[in-house]
Motif scaffolding. Structure first.
Motif, PDB file in Angstrom:
ATOM      1  N   LEU A   1       0.826  -1.215   0.000  1.00  0.00           N
ATOM      2  CA  LEU A   1       0.000   0.000   0.000  1.00  0.00           C
ATOM      3  C   LEU A   1       0.858   1.262   0.000  1.00  0.00           C
ATOM      4  O   LEU A   1       0.439   2.308  -0.483  1.00  0.00           O
ATOM      5  CB  LEU A   1      -0.943  -0.011   1.209  1.00  0.00           C
ATOM      6  CG  LEU A   1      -1.994  -1.130   1.195  1.00  0.00           C
ATOM      7  CD1 LEU A   1      -2.817  -1.138   2.483  1.00  0.00           C
ATOM      8  CD2 LEU A   1      -2.923  -0.992  -0.001  1.00  0.00           C
ATOM      9  N   ARG A   2       2.101   1.156   0.556  1.00  0.00           N
ATOM     10  CA  ARG A   2       2.971   2.330   0.621  1.00  0.00           C
ATOM     11  C   ARG A   2       3.799   2.512  -0.646  1.00  0.00           C
ATOM     12  O   ARG A   2       4.279   3.598  -0.932  1.00  0.00           O
ATOM     13  CB  ARG A   2       3.921   2.204   1.823  1.00  0.00           C
ATOM     14  CG  ARG A   2       3.241   2.558   3.124  1.00  0.00           C
ATOM     15  CD  ARG A   2       4.225   2.451   4.255  1.00  0.00           C
ATOM     16  NE  ARG A   2       3.575   2.688   5.529  1.00  0.00           N
ATOM     17  CZ  ARG A   2       4.071   2.306   6.684  1.00  0.00           C
ATOM     18  NH1 ARG A   2       5.220   1.662   6.723  1.00  0.00           N
ATOM     19  NH2 ARG A   2       3.431   2.573   7.804  1.00  0.00           N
ATOM     20  N   SER A   3       3.998   1.427  -1.387  1.00  0.00           N
ATOM     21  CA  SER A   3       4.893   1.476  -2.553  1.00  0.00           C
ATOM     22  C   SER A   3       4.317   2.374  -3.652  1.00  0.00           C
ATOM     23  O   SER A   3       3.181   2.204  -4.088  1.00  0.00           O
ATOM     24  CB  SER A   3       5.089   0.053  -3.107  1.00  0.00           C
ATOM     25  OG  SER A   3       5.595   0.118  -4.419  1.00  0.00           O
ATOM     26  N   ARG A   4       5.143   3.351  -4.080  1.00  0.00           N
ATOM     27  CA  ARG A   4       4.721   4.283  -5.125  1.00  0.00           C
ATOM     28  C   ARG A   4       4.493   3.540  -6.445  1.00  0.00           C
ATOM     29  O   ARG A   4       3.539   3.791  -7.167  1.00  0.00           O
ATOM     30  CB  ARG A   4       5.845   5.321  -5.302  1.00  0.00           C
ATOM     31  CG  ARG A   4       5.339   6.645  -5.790  1.00  0.00           C
ATOM     32  CD  ARG A   4       6.416   7.712  -5.643  1.00  0.00           C
ATOM     33  NE  ARG A   4       6.458   8.502  -6.881  1.00  0.00           N
ATOM     34  CZ  ARG A   4       7.398   8.422  -7.782  1.00  0.00           C
ATOM     35  NH1 ARG A   4       8.415   7.603  -7.608  1.00  0.00           N
ATOM     36  NH2 ARG A   4       7.355   9.174  -8.858  1.00  0.00           N
ATOM     37  N   GLU A   5       5.393   2.617  -6.746  1.00  0.00           N
ATOM     38  CA  GLU A   5       5.305   1.862  -8.004  1.00  0.00           C
ATOM     39  C   GLU A   5       4.015   1.037  -8.062  1.00  0.00           C
ATOM     40  O   GLU A   5       3.325   1.000  -9.088  1.00  0.00           O
ATOM     41  CB  GLU A   5       6.501   0.911  -8.162  1.00  0.00           C
ATOM     42  CG  GLU A   5       7.816   1.589  -8.457  1.00  0.00           C
ATOM     43  CD  GLU A   5       8.496   2.082  -7.190  1.00  0.00           C
ATOM     44  OE1 GLU A   5       7.942   1.835  -6.084  1.00  0.00           O
ATOM     45  OE2 GLU A   5       9.560   2.703  -7.286  1.00  0.00           O
ATOM     46  N   ILE A   6       3.711   0.383  -6.913  1.00  0.00           N
ATOM     47  CA  ILE A   6       2.520  -0.484  -6.920  1.00  0.00           C
ATOM     48  C   ILE A   6       1.250   0.365  -6.966  1.00  0.00           C
ATOM     49  O   ILE A   6       0.275   0.020  -7.634  1.00  0.00           O
ATOM     50  CB  ILE A   6       2.537  -1.440  -5.714  1.00  0.00           C
ATOM     51  CG1 ILE A   6       3.726  -2.407  -5.879  1.00  0.00           C
ATOM     52  CG2 ILE A   6       1.228  -2.237  -5.615  1.00  0.00           C
ATOM     53  CD1 ILE A   6       3.952  -3.348  -4.724  1.00  0.00           C
TER      54      ILE A   6
END
Lengths: 351, 256
Positions: B37-42
Motif C-alpha cells: 500500500l505504501r509502494s509508489r510503483e505499486i
C-alpha cells in the motif's frame, strides 16, 4: 381509404401473389384464412414492416409502399401483443406520445382517456408481467390507439384468449372502432370471430386473395369449394349433371336432385347444411330418404350427418325440430333439399 | 430437497474460491500488505490497471452493442464466419495476441501507423489495445446472445408507433438488452483487469510506465518476494469484488 394493388411479396418459398384489395374508411375488414395462408405477412406489408416485391399500397390516395411504418398513420397489435416488458402499463400506452414529444399533461389526458375507454385505469402503474391475456390485449390496443391512427391493424387479437374473454374483447373492438371511427383490418382464422365483427371479409389462401365480400355475400355465393369448406357451409359432393328445362338434374351415388342452375357433365355441388329440411320418413315432402349416421348437439341446433345410398351429407336443424322428429342414430328420415340448398361449382372455381 | 441440492453446488464452489483466498491471506502478512500500500510503483500500477481496464470496457461495449445487434438481427453473406472470428480471441492463448500485435506493428501497415503517431509497442496505450483484443469478444458474445433473446416484434411495434429505426433500437432493443450489456461489461472488465500474458510481450513491464497489477505479481514473484506478490493479489481481489458489485448495482440489481 386503403388500396392494395397487385401486391406481391416473396419470403423463402412462400409468396403473397397479386393481392388487390380496397378497404373503405371506417370499415371493419376481416382477413380470414387458415394458418400459413399469408394473413400476417399481408398485415406486415400494410404496416411497412415488409418491403414489397412489386405492387403498391395507397392510404388516403397517397402511395406509401416505400414509406417508413411511422409515416403510414397505423396502429398495429401483433398476435403476441409485443408489449414493452421493461415498462409499466402507463409507459406502454404513452410510448407513441413520448416519441412524438407530447407534453406530460397531454400525455396524461390521452392515457387516462384510453384507460377509461378500455377499463384498465387500475392497471396503469403495474408492470406487464402478471397481467392476464385479456388485460394484455387491452393494453396493446390502448398503446396502438394512443397516437390516434387512421388505421388499426389487429393480428389474431383474441386467438390466445378463452372463449368468454374473446367475446368481451370482440364486442369492445367493435365498440371502439365505432367510437374512434378507425378503419380496422383484423386478421383471424376463426369463422365465428369473423362473423362477430366483420363488415366485409377477404379470404386468403396460399398467398392469394380468393374472395372479398360481406359475410352474407360469401355465404350466398362462395367463390369455390375451398371457401365453402372454410365457411363450413355444408357438404361438397361430386356428381353428374344433365340439363333439364331451365335447370339441371344432378345424380349422385344413391340419389338424384334438381338444381335451378343449368349444368352438364361432372360437377361439384355444395349441399347447404342449414337449408336441408328433415321430415318423418313417411312424409311425402322428402326428396331423399336417408339414414342418420351421427348427431352432434350444439347451442341451438343439431348437426345431423345423413347417408343416402353411398353418399354422406350434413343437415343443421333447429333443436326443437330435431326433438320433434325424435332423431337418433340409425333411424331413417326424409330430407328435403330446396333449390336454395344447392350451389353448383363450375370450371376452375370448383377446385 | 431440490433447493438444498442447488445450494449445495453453490456452497461448494464458494468454499473452493474462498479457500484459495484464505490460503493467500495466511501465507502473506500485514507487513507485506503495508509495503504494497505504501509502494509508489505499486500504487501507480493500481491506478493504471483500473483506468486501462475501465477504458477497455467502455471501448469494448461501444463495439459490442452495434456488433452484437448486427450479428443477431441481420442475415448477410459471411455472417457465420464473422461470428466465428469474433470468438477467436477467446480461444487463442492471450500470449499469442501479444505476439501477433508485436508482429503487426513491425509490418509496413504497423510502421505506417507508428509514423502517424499511433505507436502502441511498449506504450501505455498498448495496454488498452492488448486488453481490448483479448477481452472484447466476451462482451460482444454476451451482448449478441442477449439481442438474440430480445423479441424483435417489440421493435416492429415501436416503428409503427412513430420511432425511426435508431429510436426503436435505443428505446426498445437496447433497453431490453441492458442486462446483457452489463454482463458483457463485467466479463470484459474482469478479463482485461486480470490480463498478463500479452502485456509482458507487447508493452513490457516498465515500472511507473507500463506496469499493471498482474505484471507486479509476476515481477515480485520472479525476485522471490512471494508474500508481497500475494499481498498484491489480495488487493486485486478486493478491488475486483468492489468493482463487480458496483457494476451490478449500477445495472439495477439489488444487494439481496
Amino acid at each position: 381509404m386503403i388500396g392494395i394493388n397487385g401486391l406481391n411479396f416473396v419470403v423463402g418459398d412462400f409468396a403473397l401473389r397479386d393481392v388487390t384489395l380496397h378497404v373503405e374508411r371506417r370499415e371493419y375488414f376481416v382477413l380470414l384464412g387458415k394458418p400459413g395462408s399469408g394473413k400476417t405477412l399481408l398485415l406486415e406489408c400494410l404496416a411497412g414492416l415488409n418491403r414489397l416485391s412489386s405492387g403498391n399500397i395507397e392510404i388516403d390516395g397517397r402511395r406509401v409502399e416505400r414509406s417508413e411504418p411511422r409515416a403510414r398513420g397505423i396502429g398495429y397489435v401483433p398476435q403476441d401483443y409485443a408489449l414493452f416488458s421493461a415498462r409499466t402499463v402507463r409507459r406502454n400506452i404513452e410510448f407513441a406520445l413520448r416519441v412524438q414529444r407530447f407534453r406530460p399533461l397531454q400525455r396524461n389526458t390521452r392515457v387516462n382517456e384510453l384507460a377509461d375507454m378500455l377499463g384498465i385505469r387500475r392497471l396503469l402503474r403495474r408492470g406487464i408481467e402478471g397481467l392476464s391475456g385479456g388485460e394484455r390485449q387491452r393494453v396493446a390496443l390502448a398503446r396502438a390507439l394512443a397516437g390516434r391512427p387512421k388505421i388499426l391493424l389487429l393480428d389474431e387479437p383474441v386467438s390466445a384468449l378463452d372463449h368468454e374473454t374473446s367475446e368481451v374483447i370482440l364486442t369492445e373492438l367493435r365498440r371502439i372502432q365505432h367510437q374512434t371511427e378507425t378503419t380496422t383490418i383484423h386478421v383471424c382464422h376463426d369463422l365465428d370471430e369473423m362473423r362477430a365483427v366483420a363488415d366485409r371479409v377477404g379470404i386468403l389462401r396460399e398467398g392469394r386473395l380468393v374472395q372479398v365480400g360481406t359475410p352474407e355475400e360469401v355465404c350466398q355465393s362462395p367463390a369455390d369449394v375451398g371457401v365453402a369448406r372454410l365457411f363450413r357451409l355444408g357438404t361438397i359432393l361430386t356428381g353428374t349433371a344433365r340439363a333439364e328445362g331451365s335447370g339441371s338434374r344432378l345424380e349422385f351415388g344413391g340419389f338424384t336432385l334438381r338444381a335451378s342452375q343449368p349444368a352438364e357433365g361432372d360437377v361439384r355441388v355444395l349441399i347447404r347444411a342449414a337449408e336441408v329440411r328433415l321430415a318423418p320418413p313417411s312424409s311425402q315432402q322428402g326428396q331423399v330418404v336417408a339414414r342418420v349416421e351421427s348427431i352432434l348437439r350444439r347451442d341451438s341446433t343439431m348437426r345431423v350427418d345423413l347417408r343416402a345410398g353411398g353418399t354422406l351429407f350434413r343437415a343443421e336443424v333447429p333443436r326443437a325440430q330435431a326433438q320433434a322428429l325424435s332423431l337418433k342414430e340409425g333411424a331413417e328420415v326424409a330430407a328435403f333439399l330446396s333449390p336454395q340448398a344447392i350451389h353448383l361449382f363450375r370450371g376452375t372455381n370448383s377446385q | 430437497m431440490f433447493s438444498v441440492g442447488v445450494f449445495a453446488f453453490l456452497v461448494v464452489f464458494l468454499v473452493m474460491v474462498l479457500a484459495l483466498v484464505i490460503a493467500d491471506v495466511s501465507y502473506s502478512n500485514v507487513g507485506a500488505l503495508r509495503e504494497v500500500l505504501r509502494s509508489r510503483e505499486i500504487r501507480a500500477a493500481v491506478v493504471l490497471s483500473l483506468w486501462s481496464s475501465a477504458l477497455t470496457t467502455v471501448i469494448a461495449i461501444i463495439f459490442a452493442v452495434p456488433m452484437g445487434y448486427a450479428l443477431s438481427r441481420y442475415r448477410f453473406p459471411g455472417r457465420i464466419l464473422a461470428d466465428t472470428i469474433v470468438d477467436l480471441p477467446i480461444v487463442f492463448p492471450p500470449l499469442v495476441v501479444g505476439l501477433s500485435l508485436l508482429v503487426f506493428f513491425r509490418t509496413s501497415v504497423g510502421l505506417w501507423l507508428e509514423s502517424l503517431g499511433l505507436d502502441f509497442v511498449y506504450q501505455r496505450r498498448g495496454i488498452v489495445l492488448a486488453q481490448f483484443f483479448v477481452s472484447a469478444s466476451y462482451g460482444i458474445r454476451a451482448v449478441k446472445t442477449t439481442f438474440d433473446e430480445v423479441d424483435q416484434r417489440q421493435e416492429d411495434v415501436a416503428l409503427t408507433l412513430g420511432c425511426t429505426r435508431g429510436q426503436a433500437f435505443r428505446r426498445v432493443a437496447l433497453r431490453n438488452a441492458r442486462g446483457g450489456v452489463i454482463a458483457g461489461g463485467i466479463l470484459t472488465w474482469a478479463r482485461a483487469f486480470g490480463l498478463f500474458g500479452p502485456m509482458l510481450v507487447f508493452v513490457g513491464a516498465v515500472r511507473m510506465k507500463t506496469e499493471v497489477l498482474p505484471t507486479t505479481i509476476y515481477l515480485e514473484t520472479s525476485i522471490g518476494r512471494i508474500e508481497v506478490a500475494l499481498a498484491v493479489s489480495l488487493v486485486m481481489i478486493v478491488m475486483a469484488t468492489i468493482a463487480l458489485i458496483l457494476i451490478r448495482l449500477f445495472g439495477g440489481e439489488r444487494l439481496w
